[in-house]
Motif scaffolding. Structure first.
Motif, short mmCIF file in Angstrom:
data_model
loop_
_atom_site.label_atom_id
_atom_site.label_comp_id
_atom_site.label_asym_id
_atom_site.label_seq_id
_atom_site.Cartn_x
_atom_site.Cartn_y
_atom_site.Cartn_z
N PRO B 182 -5.19 -14.61 1.30
CA PRO B 182 -6.05 -13.57 1.87
C PRO B 182 -6.56 -13.90 3.29
N GLU B 183 -6.55 -15.19 3.67
CA GLU B 183 -6.95 -15.56 5.04
C GLU B 183 -5.93 -15.08 6.08
N ILE B 184 -4.66 -14.94 5.66
CA ILE B 184 -3.59 -14.71 6.66
C ILE B 184 -2.89 -13.36 6.51
N ALA B 185 -3.07 -12.72 5.36
CA ALA B 185 -2.31 -11.48 5.10
C ALA B 185 -3.25 -10.30 4.91
N GLY B 237 -0.38 -0.08 0.14
CA GLY B 237 0.62 0.36 -0.83
C GLY B 237 1.76 -0.63 -0.99
N ASP B 238 1.88 -1.57 -0.04
CA ASP B 238 2.90 -2.62 -0.17
C ASP B 238 2.54 -3.57 -1.30
N VAL B 239 3.57 -4.08 -1.97
CA VAL B 239 3.39 -5.27 -2.79
C VAL B 239 4.00 -6.43 -2.01
N LEU B 240 3.16 -7.41 -1.70
CA LEU B 240 3.61 -8.61 -0.99
C LEU B 240 3.94 -9.69 -2.01
N MET B 241 5.10 -10.31 -1.88
CA MET B 241 5.45 -11.44 -2.72
C MET B 241 5.88 -12.60 -1.84
N VAL B 261 -1.35 -4.72 -1.29
CA VAL B 261 -2.05 -4.44 -0.03
C VAL B 261 -2.81 -3.12 -0.26
N GLY B 262 -4.12 -3.24 -0.40
CA GLY B 262 -4.90 -2.10 -0.88
C GLY B 262 -4.68 -1.98 -2.39
N SER B 263 -5.28 -0.99 -3.00
CA SER B 263 -5.21 -0.92 -4.46
C SER B 263 -3.80 -0.54 -4.91
N ALA B 264 -3.45 -1.08 -6.09
CA ALA B 264 -2.09 -0.87 -6.63
C ALA B 264 -2.03 0.42 -7.42
N THR B 265 -0.86 1.05 -7.44
CA THR B 265 -0.64 2.20 -8.31
C THR B 265 -0.66 1.70 -9.76
N PRO B 266 -0.91 2.62 -10.71
CA PRO B 266 -0.86 2.19 -12.13
C PRO B 266 0.50 1.61 -12.50
N GLU B 267 1.58 2.14 -11.93
CA GLU B 267 2.93 1.63 -12.25
C GLU B 267 3.06 0.17 -11.83
N VAL B 268 2.61 -0.11 -10.60
CA VAL B 268 2.72 -1.48 -10.09
C VAL B 268 1.81 -2.42 -10.88
N ALA B 269 0.60 -1.97 -11.13
CA ALA B 269 -0.34 -2.81 -11.90
C ALA B 269 0.22 -3.10 -13.28
N GLY B 270 0.82 -2.09 -13.89
CA GLY B 270 1.40 -2.27 -15.21
C GLY B 270 2.60 -3.20 -15.19
N ALA B 271 3.39 -3.10 -14.15
CA ALA B 271 4.56 -3.98 -14.02
C ALA B 271 4.12 -5.43 -13.90
N HIS B 272 3.09 -5.67 -13.08
CA HIS B 272 2.61 -7.04 -12.92
C HIS B 272 2.07 -7.58 -14.23
N ALA B 273 1.31 -6.77 -14.94
CA ALA B 273 0.78 -7.21 -16.24
C ALA B 273 1.92 -7.53 -17.21
N PRO B 381 -3.74 -9.34 -7.68
CA PRO B 381 -4.82 -9.45 -6.69
C PRO B 381 -4.60 -8.50 -5.52
N VAL B 382 -5.70 -8.02 -4.98
CA VAL B 382 -5.65 -7.05 -3.88
C VAL B 382 -6.06 -7.75 -2.58
N ILE B 383 -5.29 -7.49 -1.52
CA ILE B 383 -5.69 -8.00 -0.20
C ILE B 383 -5.86 -6.81 0.75
#
Lengths: 383, 383
Positions: B182-185, B237-241, B261-273, B381-383
């Motif tokens: 979060p310090e750099i991105a 809306g980006d997912v950074l990996m 990057v910013g809040s995740a969509t439910p689809e992305v949040a569900g995929a990560h879980a 996590p959200v950045i």
């Protein structure tokens, strides 16, 4: 800074040159397996080669674009290159890791009775399991795998202006990092901390990554030039050397710099001046038509003491997509220099039981040579 | 943090294990050419392998210490290891780059009629020119070069506690760097700047060097996981990996982390879980006696969609002296887990036309498994 990537014409030209040479020696295809070879014809740039698990293949046919035979994990990235024919398998496959797909593609591309070239000479490696090469040989009925007749060496040794611009960008990044070494190195700082901070400087100054860092710091010189860092603090009287290969857009710098921790002894100061004199002598001589061996002798005459005064085995080498490339600046390498070659000049000298090594990067031009690294002065800088 | 290096007993034990296995399959010597193989038996640690010019050889005889047959530039550093018999030549030598010295040493060490093992199986490479291997074969009269019967794989796959401690140190370094992302991105920062700064964080947190960094950042996932950085700025809306292999004392970490990057969509949040659920399922199952394939199925049952939902080809792998090692977590790899194995759990999942991949590093213990990486939570996590 030059732009990233190459226009498609660059790859088309490389391919055409390879195919002209292949025709001369009756090779109906080249098969390439290593990172720089695959990238040379495709532009496929990734750090994923760090994983030794999966083999990757590129076939250069007698005419037309290269064909990629690769693991499916690379399909998306290869799809962004100029390559159109991309054949994939799900790797790793413990029974057949691309063997059948490669052999099948070779049977399709290469007429029966013809030869397929695989780089097998100096400075090349086969990046696939040896047992699988035998399986490919057994599965291409009526076609023979031979060497590449030095085609990859001949092609890669002479760089395009666009390639030289990338090497020059990498050299400039390393130069800015070297200029900042006094910020991070002083008596009392452990050498491993200097290594760590120097790599950070290279990144901060624009390196994509830092593929190589070696060096040394001991009283009045160092014992060798390839050791990893140790936790011994820098001490007055040490000569610190850092030798780095930073990468920008897939091309390397490779040069070093020396510093004296506190003032240098006359012996050390004289040795450093002799090293600069040696690299200057080679630089003045370097132009098309001169040989690698002549550059060696120009430097060796200054540093004398047999093999250039150290056990490094050579006083410089080619540079480009790899940290080190053909030719070698040694007495037995009679490679004739051509405009477009990029070389390191790397004289070494013994000082008592220690050594000092200096290195610069140059490009051969039509009229002589030019420095890609910011040439160091005779005087050993003091930190 | 564990100490650097190993006691001599570690190398003696590796050698004794190899020699016992060699006796079982009638191999009178092993010949090793690649970086991890040479280092495994000698402790010879240098970044100089980045230079492809010179071949290096280590022979493990039927009894006694390994013998190093190496370029003179490496003599000083090899002399600091436990190896006593160090034979050198001045490399590069365009006519005979160690071929005669290697063949002569093999004739001395291996009785006529006996077999010499050279790793030739999956995930191995021969690091010497192919034409020179033929010259060695022709020059060892009455001795035959065969494969290594999987000995290197069997040995390296099961780590000592001292090896695991080094991997754990590397994992902790990467973990501290990941925690500082979060310090750099943030939105607006180009991905290539994130890559550069992340490598600096790894170094600042104690990495000796950063051998691997890949990743991606696109809307709702990424296209692949092996691409180099581009200059596109991060966008809401980006997912950074970021997936990194940092090296400490010659041993790797290899795991990734994801951020929204910013809040995740439910689809992305569900995929990560789901990815965390998948790696948890494999972790819970992992213990001696379970197979690599069973870990694959435990994860694949959660992420489903065929090959684990992506075209990566596997859902994890071994880890140690290389970024990736045997075994592979795939349906066809029935390797039985043993205490001392170190694995990555690396499930992937498709989200529309993008993917998400999560990775952890674990060690197999006598009673189960333990995390070497600091296990990530279900929430992205959200950045």
């Amino acid at each position: 800074m030059s732009g990233r990537g190459f226009p498609e014409a660059e790859f088309a030209a490389r391919c055409a040159k390879a195919q002209a040479k292949m025709a001369e020696v009756d090779l109906a295809a080249l098969v390439l397996t290593s990172e720089p070879e695959v990238r040379y014809f495709t532009g496929y740039l990734t750090r994923f080669w760090e994983s030794p698990t999966r083999p990757w293949f590129v076939i250069v046919p007698a005419s037309g674009k290269p064909i990629a035979v690769i693991p499916s994990i690379g399909a998306a990235l290869m799809g962004q290159t100029w390559v159109e024919d991309i054949r994939t398998w799900t790797a790793p496959d413990l029974r057949d890791d691309g063997v059948t797909l490669l052999a099948q593609t070779l049977r399709e591309v290469v007429p029966e009775g013809e030869h397929i070239g695989l780089p097998d000479g100096h400075e090349t490696h086969l990046r696939m399991p040896l047992a699988d090469l035998q399986r490919v040989r057994d599965d291409i009925g009526g076609r023979k795998i031979a060497g590449d007749a030095g085609i990859m060496r001949a092609l890669r040794m002479v760089k395009s202006d666009a390639e030289i611009a990338k090497i020059e960008t990498a050299c400039a990044i390393a130069g800015r990092a070297f200029a900042r070494v006094p910020e991070i190195a002083r008596a009392g700082v452990p050498l491993e901390e200097v290594y760590r901070r120097f790599q950070m400087l290279c990144l901060e100054e624009g390196a994509d990554w830092v593929s190589y860092l070696a060096g040394g710091a001991e009283q009045g010189g160092y014992g060798d030039v390839i050791s990893p860092a140790i936790d011994t603090p820098l001490t007055a009287g040490d000569v610190l050397m850092l030798d780095t290969g930073v990468v920008w857009d897939g091309y390397f710098s490779d040069y070093d710099r020396n510093w004296s921790v506190g003032s240098a002894t006359p012996e050390v100061a004289g040795a450093h001046a002799a090293l600069i004199e040696a690299s200057d002598a080679a630089f003045e001589l370097a132009k098309p038509g001169v040989t690698a061996a002549e550059l060696f002798h120009a430097m060796n005459d200054v540093v004398s003491g047999g093999q250039g005064g150290t056990d490094a085995g050579r006083l410089g080498h080619g540079l480009g997509m790899s940290l080190t490339e053909w030719p070698s600046l040694i007495a037995m390498d009679h490679t004739v220099l051509e405009a477009g070659m990029v070389l390191t000049l790397e004289p070494g000298i013994a000082v008592g039981d220690k050594i000092l090594v200096h290195e610069e990067n140059i490009a051969i031009t039509h009229s002589g040579a030019r420095y890609l690294s910011p040439r160091a002065g005779r005087e050993l800088p003091v930190i």
